[in-house]
Design a protein around this motif. Structure first.
Motif, PDB file in Angstrom:
ATOM      1  N   LEU A  27       0.809  -1.224   0.000  1.00  0.00           N
ATOM      2  CA  LEU A  27       0.000   0.000   0.000  1.00  0.00           C
ATOM      3  C   LEU A  27       0.843   1.277   0.000  1.00  0.00           C
ATOM      4  O   LEU A  27       0.307   2.371  -0.185  1.00  0.00           O
ATOM      5  CB  LEU A  27      -0.932   0.009   1.218  1.00  0.00           C
ATOM      6  N   LEU A  28       2.155   1.131   0.201  1.00  0.00           N
ATOM      7  CA  LEU A  28       3.033   2.307   0.248  1.00  0.00           C
ATOM      8  C   LEU A  28       2.970   3.126  -1.036  1.00  0.00           C
ATOM      9  O   LEU A  28       3.075   4.352  -1.011  1.00  0.00           O
ATOM     10  CB  LEU A  28       4.483   1.875   0.514  1.00  0.00           C
ATOM     11  N   ASN A  29       2.811   2.445  -2.169  1.00  0.00           N
ATOM     12  CA  ASN A  29       2.819   3.135  -3.466  1.00  0.00           C
ATOM     13  C   ASN A  29       1.440   3.590  -3.929  1.00  0.00           C
ATOM     14  O   ASN A  29       1.319   4.244  -4.963  1.00  0.00           O
ATOM     15  CB  ASN A  29       3.436   2.223  -4.533  1.00  0.00           C
ATOM     16  N   THR A  30       0.395   3.222  -3.189  1.00  0.00           N
ATOM     17  CA  THR A  30      -0.963   3.603  -3.598  1.00  0.00           C
ATOM     18  C   THR A  30      -1.657   4.428  -2.510  1.00  0.00           C
ATOM     19  O   THR A  30      -1.794   5.636  -2.625  1.00  0.00           O
ATOM     20  CB  THR A  30      -1.797   2.347  -3.926  1.00  0.00           C
ATOM     21  N   LYS A  31      -2.083   3.747  -1.446  1.00  0.00           N
ATOM     22  CA  LYS A  31      -2.735   4.431  -0.325  1.00  0.00           C
ATOM     23  C   LYS A  31      -2.023   4.051   0.971  1.00  0.00           C
ATOM     24  O   LYS A  31      -2.466   3.147   1.691  1.00  0.00           O
ATOM     25  CB  LYS A  31      -4.211   4.042  -0.250  1.00  0.00           C
ATOM     26  N   PRO A  32      -0.921   4.731   1.269  1.00  0.00           N
ATOM     27  CA  PRO A  32      -0.120   4.369   2.449  1.00  0.00           C
ATOM     28  C   PRO A  32      -0.926   4.408   3.746  1.00  0.00           C
ATOM     29  O   PRO A  32      -1.619   5.385   4.016  1.00  0.00           O
ATOM     30  CB  PRO A  32       0.984   5.428   2.469  1.00  0.00           C
ATOM     31  N   VAL A  33      -0.825   3.332   4.498  1.00  0.00           N
ATOM     32  CA  VAL A  33      -1.440   3.272   5.828  1.00  0.00           C
ATOM     33  C   VAL A  33      -0.412   3.699   6.867  1.00  0.00           C
ATOM     34  O   VAL A  33      -0.696   4.476   7.771  1.00  0.00           O
ATOM     35  CB  VAL A  33      -1.943   1.841   6.131  1.00  0.00           C
ATOM     36  N   LEU A  34       0.815   3.174   6.703  1.00  0.00           N
ATOM     37  CA  LEU A  34       1.947   3.536   7.555  1.00  0.00           C
ATOM     38  C   LEU A  34       3.123   3.924   6.668  1.00  0.00           C
ATOM     39  O   LEU A  34       3.172   3.557   5.489  1.00  0.00           O
ATOM     40  CB  LEU A  34       2.355   2.359   8.448  1.00  0.00           C
ATOM     41  N   SER A  35       4.067   4.636   7.234  1.00  0.00           N
ATOM     42  CA  SER A  35       5.275   4.994   6.491  1.00  0.00           C
ATOM     43  C   SER A  35       6.243   3.817   6.492  1.00  0.00           C
ATOM     44  O   SER A  35       6.113   2.889   7.297  1.00  0.00           O
ATOM     45  CB  SER A  35       5.944   6.213   7.123  1.00  0.00           C
ATOM     46  N   GLU A  36       7.234   3.861   5.612  1.00  0.00           N
ATOM     47  CA  GLU A  36       8.252   2.808   5.553  1.00  0.00           C
ATOM     48  C   GLU A  36       8.983   2.653   6.889  1.00  0.00           C
ATOM     49  O   GLU A  36       9.151   1.528   7.381  1.00  0.00           O
ATOM     50  CB  GLU A  36       9.237   3.114   4.420  1.00  0.00           C
ATOM     51  N   PRO A  37       9.426   3.763   7.534  1.00  0.00           N
ATOM     52  CA  PRO A  37      10.088   3.624   8.842  1.00  0.00           C
ATOM     53  C   PRO A  37       9.189   2.988   9.901  1.00  0.00           C
ATOM     54  O   PRO A  37       9.665   2.220  10.740  1.00  0.00           O
ATOM     55  CB  PRO A  37      10.439   5.070   9.217  1.00  0.00           C
ATOM     56  N   GLU A  38       7.890   3.303   9.872  1.00  0.00           N
ATOM     57  CA  GLU A  38       6.961   2.721  10.849  1.00  0.00           C
ATOM     58  C   GLU A  38       6.815   1.217  10.625  1.00  0.00           C
ATOM     59  O   GLU A  38       6.805   0.427  11.581  1.00  0.00           O
ATOM     60  CB  GLU A  38       5.595   3.406  10.750  1.00  0.00           C
ATOM     61  N   ILE A  39       6.712   0.816   9.360  1.00  0.00           N
ATOM     62  CA  ILE A  39       6.588  -0.609   9.029  1.00  0.00           C
ATOM     63  C   ILE A  39       7.845  -1.354   9.462  1.00  0.00           C
ATOM     64  O   ILE A  39       7.774  -2.426  10.069  1.00  0.00           O
ATOM     65  CB  ILE A  39       6.343  -0.801   7.512  1.00  0.00           C
ATOM     66  N   GLN A  40       9.004  -0.768   9.166  1.00  0.00           N
ATOM     67  CA  GLN A  40      10.271  -1.396   9.538  1.00  0.00           C
ATOM     68  C   GLN A  40      10.413  -1.498  11.049  1.00  0.00           C
ATOM     69  O   GLN A  40      10.896  -2.501  11.583  1.00  0.00           O
ATOM     70  CB  GLN A  40      11.442  -0.597   8.953  1.00  0.00           C
ATOM     71  N   SER A  41       9.968  -0.464  11.745  1.00  0.00           N
ATOM     72  CA  SER A  41      10.054  -0.444  13.206  1.00  0.00           C
ATOM     73  C   SER A  41       9.201  -1.541  13.831  1.00  0.00           C
ATOM     74  O   SER A  41       9.610  -2.174  14.808  1.00  0.00           O
ATOM     75  CB  SER A  41       9.605   0.923  13.730  1.00  0.00           C
ATOM     76  N   ILE A  42       8.029  -1.790  13.258  1.00  0.00           N
ATOM     77  CA  ILE A  42       7.119  -2.792  13.815  1.00  0.00           C
ATOM     78  C   ILE A  42       7.562  -4.210  13.480  1.00  0.00           C
ATOM     79  O   ILE A  42       7.606  -5.084  14.350  1.00  0.00           O
ATOM     80  CB  ILE A  42       5.678  -2.565  13.305  1.00  0.00           C
ATOM     81  N   PHE A  43       7.915  -4.450  12.218  1.00  0.00           N
ATOM     82  CA  PHE A  43       8.125  -5.830  11.765  1.00  0.00           C
ATOM     83  C   PHE A  43       9.591  -6.254  11.719  1.00  0.00           C
ATOM     84  O   PHE A  43       9.879  -7.454  11.628  1.00  0.00           O
ATOM     85  CB  PHE A  43       7.473  -6.027  10.395  1.00  0.00           C
ATOM     86  N   SER A  44      10.503  -5.290  11.758  1.00  0.00           N
ATOM     87  CA  SER A  44      11.926  -5.603  11.852  1.00  0.00           C
ATOM     88  C   SER A  44      12.330  -6.650  10.801  1.00  0.00           C
ATOM     89  O   SER A  44      12.145  -6.436   9.612  1.00  0.00           O
ATOM     90  CB  SER A  44      12.229  -6.082  13.275  1.00  0.00           C
ATOM     91  N   ILE A  45      12.848  -7.798  11.251  1.00  0.00           N
ATOM     92  CA  ILE A  45      13.321  -8.843  10.329  1.00  0.00           C
ATOM     93  C   ILE A  45      12.365 -10.039  10.312  1.00  0.00           C
ATOM     94  O   ILE A  45      12.790 -11.190  10.189  1.00  0.00           O
ATOM     95  CB  ILE A  45      14.743  -9.300  10.707  1.00  0.00           C
ATOM     96  N   SER A  46      11.073  -9.764  10.417  1.00  0.00           N
ATOM     97  CA  SER A  46      10.067 -10.835  10.438  1.00  0.00           C
ATOM     98  C   SER A  46      10.171 -11.736   9.210  1.00  0.00           C
ATOM     99  O   SER A  46      10.088 -12.966   9.318  1.00  0.00           O
ATOM    100  CB  SER A  46       8.659 -10.235  10.506  1.00  0.00           C
ATOM    101  N   LYS A  47      10.344 -11.125   8.038  1.00  0.00           N
ATOM    102  CA  LYS A  47      10.394 -11.902   6.799  1.00  0.00           C
ATOM    103  C   LYS A  47      11.597 -12.841   6.785  1.00  0.00           C
ATOM    104  O   LYS A  47      11.488 -14.005   6.377  1.00  0.00           O
ATOM    105  CB  LYS A  47      10.452 -10.963   5.592  1.00  0.00           C
ATOM    106  N   GLU A  48      12.749 -12.337   7.238  1.00  0.00           N
ATOM    107  CA  GLU A  48      13.955 -13.166   7.268  1.00  0.00           C
ATOM    108  C   GLU A  48      13.779 -14.358   8.205  1.00  0.00           C
ATOM    109  O   GLU A  48      14.172 -15.487   7.882  1.00  0.00           O
ATOM    110  CB  GLU A  48      15.166 -12.336   7.706  1.00  0.00           C
ATOM    111  N   ILE A  49      13.169 -14.116   9.369  1.00  0.00           N
ATOM    112  CA  ILE A  49      12.951 -15.197  10.332  1.00  0.00           C
ATOM    113  C   ILE A  49      11.952 -16.216   9.780  1.00  0.00           C
ATOM    114  O   ILE A  49      12.114 -17.426   9.965  1.00  0.00           O
ATOM    115  CB  ILE A  49      12.463 -14.626  11.683  1.00  0.00           C
ATOM    116  N   MET A  50      10.921 -15.736   9.098  1.00  0.00           N
ATOM    117  CA  MET A  50       9.949 -16.646   8.482  1.00  0.00           C
ATOM    118  C   MET A  50      10.649 -17.572   7.487  1.00  0.00           C
ATOM    119  O   MET A  50      10.394 -18.788   7.458  1.00  0.00           O
ATOM    120  CB  MET A  50       8.858 -15.845   7.767  1.00  0.00           C
TER     121      MET A  50
END
Length: 321
Positions: free
Chosen positions: A15-38
């Protein structure tokens, strides 16, 4: 972890490129390295599946966990970011766009709130430890997998120790988020250095109210059924409060207004408050001292620069002569 990435992080990033709900820094702050751990866990699961599909009494799985131990160290990064993630969740919970996004997520099975999801990856490492302990218990010592499982367990124990050290703090952050949901978006509870010292019930007149004594703050509120709908009676820094014990009643003075509460054990609660305020005063004094020292160091640095500039000007003038 899959639910965190697929139902929360990925849609928010898309949604960052269309209708942003959160900013990139906010998303990174919340989810950190979740994808890497998954991806790490998916890799472990695939390797285990290969072994299980060809299972016999000579198969070994300890090496899979042993090989994964170095990358599982990434968990420490996730653990260290957890406080920041919870603080950010508390902050963005005030945004209407995020609340709408959350409402959409709650219709997707399984319906688990984001704060509860974020703690689950941290809870996985202790489960790995229990799993390996059970496997070792059921593997004979002469089996080729026994030593591998034991070595893998030693690595996992190191990570578990890091998590155990901070378990109380994780619980505190979850408690704070729960309170934040009860008292409303107007009040800011989620702070990285804030901790809960005591929590319970007061009698306030004919009402039963909730209280939370923190290392820098006292909050008293009346619960309600809806989200963010609690009625806050008192939200005040400890440094600005005066507390007096009179019989079975605690009188708290703030902004020239007196709040009279009846705890279950007034004398004990009064001592907790006094200890908390004394600690808050000490922390504030130390902070003030650090700021003064930083200011002095900055002044010295500025003076040093000025002296160097004067010396340089003097040298330049002498060269011109």
């Amino acid at each position: 972890m899959t639910q965190i990435v697929q139902q929360w992080e990925t849609p928010l990033r898309e949604l960052l490129n269309t209708k942003p709900v959160l900013s990139e820094p906010e998303i990174q702050s919340i989810f950190s390295i979740s994808k890497e751990i998954m991806e790490i866990h998916i890799g472990i699961m695939k390797q285990l599946q290969v072994v299980v599909d060809a299972w016999d009494i000579h198969q070994q799985i300890g090496q899979i966990f042993l090989n994964s131990a170095p990358v599982l160290v990434l968990y420490t990064q996730y653990v260290n970011n957890y406080d920041k993630a919870m603080v950010t969740v508390g902050q963005v919970a005030k945004k209407k766009t995020f609340l709408s996004f959350v409402a959409e997520r709650t219709t997707l099975p399984p319906t688990v709130a984001l704060p509860q999801l974020l703690i689950q990856p941290i809870q996985r490492i202790p489960r790995y430890q229990l799993l390996l302990q059970e496997m070792i218990k059921n593997t004979w010592i002469t089996h080729g997998d026994y030593g591998l499982l034991s070595n893998a367990l030693d690595h996992i124990k190191v990570l578990s120790a890091v998590i155990d050290e901070r378990k109380g703090h994780f619980d505190t952050m979850n408690d704070m988020f729960t309170i934040q949901e009860e008292i409303g978006k107007k009040y800011k509870l989620m702070e990285e250095n804030r901790s809960i010292l005591d929590r319970g019930n007061f009698t306030y007149g004919d009402k039963n109210v909730q209280y939370c004594l923190m290392n820098d703050l006292l909050v008293v509120w009346q619960k309600a059924s809806g989200l963010f709908s609690g009625s806050v009676l008192l939200y005040a820094p400890l440094l600005e409060l005066v507390c007096k014990l009179e019989g079975e009643v605690i009188h708290v003075v703030y902004n020239e207004k007196i709040y009279s509460f009846s705890p279950k054990n007034p004398a004990e609660w009064h001592q907790k408050f006094l200890a908390a305020k004394a600690s808050a005063i000490k922390t504030n004094m130390n902070k003030h001292h650090e700021q003064m020292m930083e200011s002095k160091d900055k002044d010295k640095e500025e003076k040093g620069k000025e002296e160097k500039e004067k010396e340089k000007e003097k040298e330049d003038k002498e060269k011109e002569k």
